[in-house]
Scaffold this active site. Structure first.
Site, short mmCIF file in Angstrom:
data_model
loop_
_atom_site.label_atom_id
_atom_site.label_comp_id
_atom_site.label_asym_id
_atom_site.label_seq_id
_atom_site.Cartn_x
_atom_site.Cartn_y
_atom_site.Cartn_z
N TYR A 122 44.42 24.17 1.75
CA TYR A 122 45.34 24.90 2.62
C TYR A 122 45.92 26.14 1.95
O TYR A 122 46.69 26.88 2.57
CB TYR A 122 46.47 23.99 3.09
CG TYR A 122 46.10 23.10 4.25
CD1 TYR A 122 44.77 22.87 4.59
CD2 TYR A 122 47.08 22.49 5.01
CE1 TYR A 122 44.43 22.05 5.64
CE2 TYR A 122 46.76 21.66 6.08
CZ TYR A 122 45.43 21.44 6.39
OH TYR A 122 45.10 20.63 7.44
N LYS A 169 40.81 11.35 -3.68
CA LYS A 169 39.37 11.06 -3.59
C LYS A 169 38.71 11.42 -4.93
O LYS A 169 37.72 12.13 -5.00
CB LYS A 169 38.75 11.83 -2.44
CG LYS A 169 37.33 11.41 -2.07
CD LYS A 169 37.25 10.00 -1.52
CE LYS A 169 35.81 9.69 -1.10
NZ LYS A 169 35.66 8.26 -0.71
N ASP A 202 40.01 7.42 2.09
CA ASP A 202 39.33 6.71 3.17
C ASP A 202 39.76 5.25 3.21
O ASP A 202 40.02 4.68 4.29
CB ASP A 202 37.81 6.84 3.05
CG ASP A 202 37.30 6.60 1.63
OD1 ASP A 202 38.09 6.60 0.68
OD2 ASP A 202 36.08 6.41 1.48
N ASP A 226 48.19 16.12 5.62
CA ASP A 226 48.22 16.54 7.02
C ASP A 226 47.56 15.49 7.90
O ASP A 226 48.07 15.14 8.97
CB ASP A 226 47.50 17.89 7.15
CG ASP A 226 47.77 18.57 8.48
OD1 ASP A 226 48.59 18.07 9.26
OD2 ASP A 226 47.16 19.62 8.73
#
Length: 331
Positions: A122, A169, A202, A226
């Site tokens: 972002y 991740k 995930d 987000d």
């Protein structure tokens, strides 16, 4: 108290008016400095933000913002991202908790998502390599990572929270998310009184929709934050009940998480709960804890009673009727 007020686009002016009416009813000493920003202001004035807005936020240090629209795939940049980068509001704080009287799959959700607000994808560092290839750069720095983790653990300690979970991740993005996770482990050692663990993004999504009670304070990167904060909002009734604060060293900007909902703008249909809850966060952060608790209790009470709820949760009331019902409960 001086507060910069940004009505925004779509339903923004309607729900912002709800805040002003509630503030008046509570007899709070607020001076509102109103400035305009967003797609509607851009369409009529050719500028994204009204002159003086940035200076006012810098002067007063507090803003309450309605939703602003951002074009998808083209057009001008996000007002939210612009404000966050301009004022260094590196924390996006999003509490998520079950609402009394609002029937959802779970009735005991109580989580806080702390999203790093200043970098990651972002940051907006992207370009066209050629006509058929776009590049986006995922920026993670040690300084920003340490800063957000220190905020998260201090928040947990101050608010008597039991655990902080780092969502990342790092098994795939070994350098960027690997650095983020490494900084988390370093900072966690300074807070032995707070349980610390980590979870792949995930797996976090799967575990959260299976049993959200296993999580408490979540700290994560900008893009993941987000996404997972919207997922968590879905556990408690949707974005209509998702307040937030963008926090920096000198500036705090409070806003509802949801969008501008142009399809219902001007129709007295919007649910003002999220921005009212954001206003309660503002009050709590600035020495008015009792007033914040009164406001949150009034919102919960109206929803639990079910007579004056908005259409997004199965009711028939409009924005004004809901607001009046909250005011009546405030006494």
């Amino acid at each position: 108290m001086d507060i910069v007020l940004i009505p925004g686009d779509g339903i923004g002016p309607e729900i912002v008016e709800s805040v002003k009416e509630v503030s008046d009813a509570m007899k709070l000493d607020m001076t509102w400095h109103t400035y305009h920003a967003g797609s509607e202001y851009y369409a009529s004035n050719g500028k994204l933000v009204e002159d003086g807005l940035m200076d006012a936020i810098a002067e007063y240090g507090i803003a309450l913002k309605g939703p602003t629209a951002t074009p998808i795939g083209t057009g001008f940049r996000s007002i939210n991202v612009m404000l966050r980068q301009q004022f260094g509001t590196y924390v996006n704080l999003r509490p998520v908790h079950s609402i009394r009287g609002l029937k959802t799959r779970y009735d005991d959700v109580d989580m806080v998502i702390i999203r790093e607000n200043s970098e990651d994808l972002y940051k907006g560092i992207e370009y066209m390599y050629d006509n058929d290839t776009a590049h986006g750069i995922k920026l993670i720095t040690r300084a920003a990572s340490v800063r957000i983790f220190e905020f998260a653990f201090e928040y947990a300690r101050k608010n008597h929270r039991r655990k902080v979970t780092c969502v990342q991740k790092a098994n795939i993005m070994k350098m960027t998310d690997g650095l983020f996770l490494s900084c988390f482990k370093e900072v966690a050692q300074k807070f032995p009184d707070i349980e610390a663990d980590s979870c792949l993004v995930d797996a976090f999504c799967m575990k959260t929709v299976t049993d959200p009670s296993q999580f408490d304070v979540i700290v994560t990167e900008n893009l993941y934050g987000d996404i997972v904060s919207d997922l968590c909002a879905g556990l408690v009734g949707g974005l209509g009940f998702a307040p937030s604060a963008n926090i920096g060293d000198d500036v705090r900007i409070y806003e509802a998480v949801h969008g501008s909902a142009p399809d219902i703008a001007g129709q007295d249909k919007a649910n003002p709960s999220a921005i009212l809850m954001s206003f309660a966060m503002l009050l709590n952060d600035h020495g008015m804890k009792e007033q914040a608790e009164r406001l949150n209790s009034a919102i919960d009470g109206v929803i639990a009673e079910g007579k004056h709820t908005t259409c997004d949760i199965g009711g028939k009331a409009g924005t004004k009727e809901f607001t009046q019902a909250v005011i009546e409960r405030l006494g």
